[in-house]
Design a protein around this motif. Sequence first.
Motif, PDB file in Angstrom:
ATOM      1  N   TYR A 132      13.153  74.740  66.305  1.00 53.38           N
ATOM      2  CA  TYR A 132      13.471  73.865  67.441  1.00 53.38           C
ATOM      3  C   TYR A 132      12.470  72.728  67.627  1.00 53.38           C
ATOM      4  O   TYR A 132      12.580  71.957  68.577  1.00 53.38           O
ATOM      5  CB  TYR A 132      13.521  74.695  68.733  1.00 53.38           C
ATOM      6  N   SER A 133      11.513  72.599  66.730  1.00 53.48           N
ATOM      7  CA  SER A 133      10.362  71.736  66.979  1.00 53.48           C
ATOM      8  C   SER A 133      10.571  70.261  66.669  1.00 53.48           C
ATOM      9  O   SER A 133       9.727  69.434  67.017  1.00 53.48           O
ATOM     10  CB  SER A 133       9.171  72.231  66.156  1.00 53.48           C
ATOM     11  N   LEU A 134      11.667  69.897  66.006  1.00 54.48           N
ATOM     12  CA  LEU A 134      11.814  68.513  65.565  1.00 54.48           C
ATOM     13  C   LEU A 134      12.434  67.593  66.618  1.00 54.48           C
ATOM     14  O   LEU A 134      12.324  66.370  66.499  1.00 54.48           O
ATOM     15  CB  LEU A 134      12.645  68.458  64.281  1.00 54.48           C
ATOM     16  N   LEU A 135      13.069  68.159  67.630  1.00 50.58           N
ATOM     17  CA  LEU A 135      13.638  67.306  68.681  1.00 50.58           C
ATOM     18  C   LEU A 135      12.578  66.812  69.665  1.00 50.58           C
ATOM     19  O   LEU A 135      12.582  65.633  70.020  1.00 50.58           O
ATOM     20  CB  LEU A 135      14.771  68.032  69.406  1.00 50.58           C
ATOM     21  N   PRO A 136      11.680  67.657  70.141  1.00 54.86           N
ATOM     22  CA  PRO A 136      10.623  67.132  71.021  1.00 54.86           C
ATOM     23  C   PRO A 136       9.632  66.267  70.251  1.00 54.86           C
ATOM     24  O   PRO A 136       9.359  66.515  69.071  1.00 54.86           O
ATOM     25  CB  PRO A 136       9.950  68.397  71.566  1.00 54.86           C
ATOM     26  N   LYS A 137       9.110  65.262  70.915  1.00 57.05           N
ATOM     27  CA  LYS A 137       8.185  64.339  70.253  1.00 57.05           C
ATOM     28  C   LYS A 137       6.731  64.734  70.429  1.00 57.05           C
ATOM     29  O   LYS A 137       5.881  64.347  69.621  1.00 57.05           O
ATOM     30  CB  LYS A 137       8.407  62.918  70.779  1.00 57.05           C
ATOM     31  N   ASN A 138       6.418  65.466  71.468  1.00 57.84           N
ATOM     32  CA  ASN A 138       5.022  65.802  71.750  1.00 57.84           C
ATOM     33  C   ASN A 138       4.882  67.304  71.986  1.00 57.84           C
ATOM     34  O   ASN A 138       5.018  67.773  73.115  1.00 57.84           O
ATOM     35  CB  ASN A 138       4.516  65.027  72.968  1.00 57.84           C
ATOM     36  N   VAL A 139       4.652  68.037  70.915  1.00 56.02           N
ATOM     37  CA  VAL A 139       4.411  69.480  71.009  1.00 56.02           C
ATOM     38  C   VAL A 139       3.217  69.808  70.124  1.00 56.02           C
ATOM     39  O   VAL A 139       2.884  69.062  69.194  1.00 56.02           O
ATOM     40  CB  VAL A 139       5.647  70.309  70.581  1.00 56.02           C
ATOM     41  N   PRO A 140       2.548  70.920  70.405  1.00 54.34           N
ATOM     42  CA  PRO A 140       1.367  71.281  69.607  1.00 54.34           C
ATOM     43  C   PRO A 140       1.727  71.526  68.144  1.00 54.34           C
ATOM     44  O   PRO A 140       2.893  71.776  67.802  1.00 54.34           O
ATOM     45  CB  PRO A 140       0.875  72.567  70.275  1.00 54.34           C
ATOM     46  N   PRO A 141       0.743  71.472  67.252  1.00 57.67           N
ATOM     47  CA  PRO A 141       0.997  71.783  65.841  1.00 57.67           C
ATOM     48  C   PRO A 141       1.411  73.243  65.680  1.00 57.67           C
ATOM     49  O   PRO A 141       1.177  74.068  66.569  1.00 57.67           O
ATOM     50  CB  PRO A 141      -0.349  71.512  65.172  1.00 57.67           C
TER      51      PRO A 141
END
Length: 368
Positions: free
Chosen positions: A189-198
């Motif tokens: 699910y990580s590619l839609l948000p622009k600002n998330v932790p590594p």
Amino acid sequence: MILTDKSNALLNMSGNLPPKVPHAFDAVYKAAVQNVLEAFAPNELIGAHQFRGSQRDRSLGARFLGRRLPQVPPADRVVVANGTQSILMMLLAGLVGRNGRLALESLSYPTLLPFARQLGFQLSPVAMDEEGVLPDHFEAVCRSERPAAYYAMPTLQNPTTAVMSIERRQAIAEICRQYGVTIIEDDIYSLLPKNVPPPLSTFAPEISWYILGTAKSLAAALKVAYVLAPTARAAEERFWPGVRATYWMCAPMNGSVVSSLIEMGAVDVVIDAVREETRARHTLVADRLGSANMRSRPDCLHVWLSLPANRPAIEFVAGVRALGVEVSVSSTYAMDNAPPNAVRFGMGTPPDRAAFERGLAAIADVYL
């Protein structure tokens, strides 16, 4: 009024697929297919298995993984597979195995339950807070139950939408390292948000298997996912050609088309469109359910809706279903048989925004 489509089927809002964006997807996908047909002789491409993916597919898969990692990883550590579930089947069978233990959040991906039954391993659920797994309880589980691996979804966790802070990721990674627990990270699910932790895996790469699929950011049925192994040797050993009893190998045509999408830069076009449509649907959710006790964010594919004590989840789901809409009850995700009073509904399964609005109206009517 019963909210159904023309076939009189229930409007499915229980899934959390990305919304369809044909205006962005169709043209670039056709171009990618054409590129593959022009670049490769069909029988050469499809006439034999490409175990772990061709060199081209693994190199471009590494580039895709590099969207989330500090740098593009070596292609010899990358495996191209037929979707995230097939990767999980291989890793769980090999890293946990019969009579082993898998640690995971107390609410988690429901497919892990049949995997556990099929493969004969036990689950060790860990208590959660708003960020996900609790370090103190996780360490206690690691100490007392000695799980072989930890299934992690630290970014937009399914179903709770939790996002682990960097500090939490560092703490969990160190516990895994201390107790010899392998990390299996599902970052789908990580590619839609622009600002998330590594990714969590970046804090303990030597014990991590990092998975990034395309089904939640591009299109549900692409069924191409990439896994980054701790080492090249581990990738070869865990996904070697002799393991023929599963469906993990990616069809060469499918892998090549996704590689072309990556090579063309078309992945950004599709992700941007999916993100835009997802955010538009979240605006509708805020308008309808702004006062509700719910968790999500504008670039998440699902909403976690907590219910009042006098509104049991089973009754809520039945009430929404009577209006022609399907949502998921919290017990679907409960790994410890103690589900909270909540439901999950998705953004993308309704075919268009108008259908989504109709489904949302049913949810609001039963909730409010």
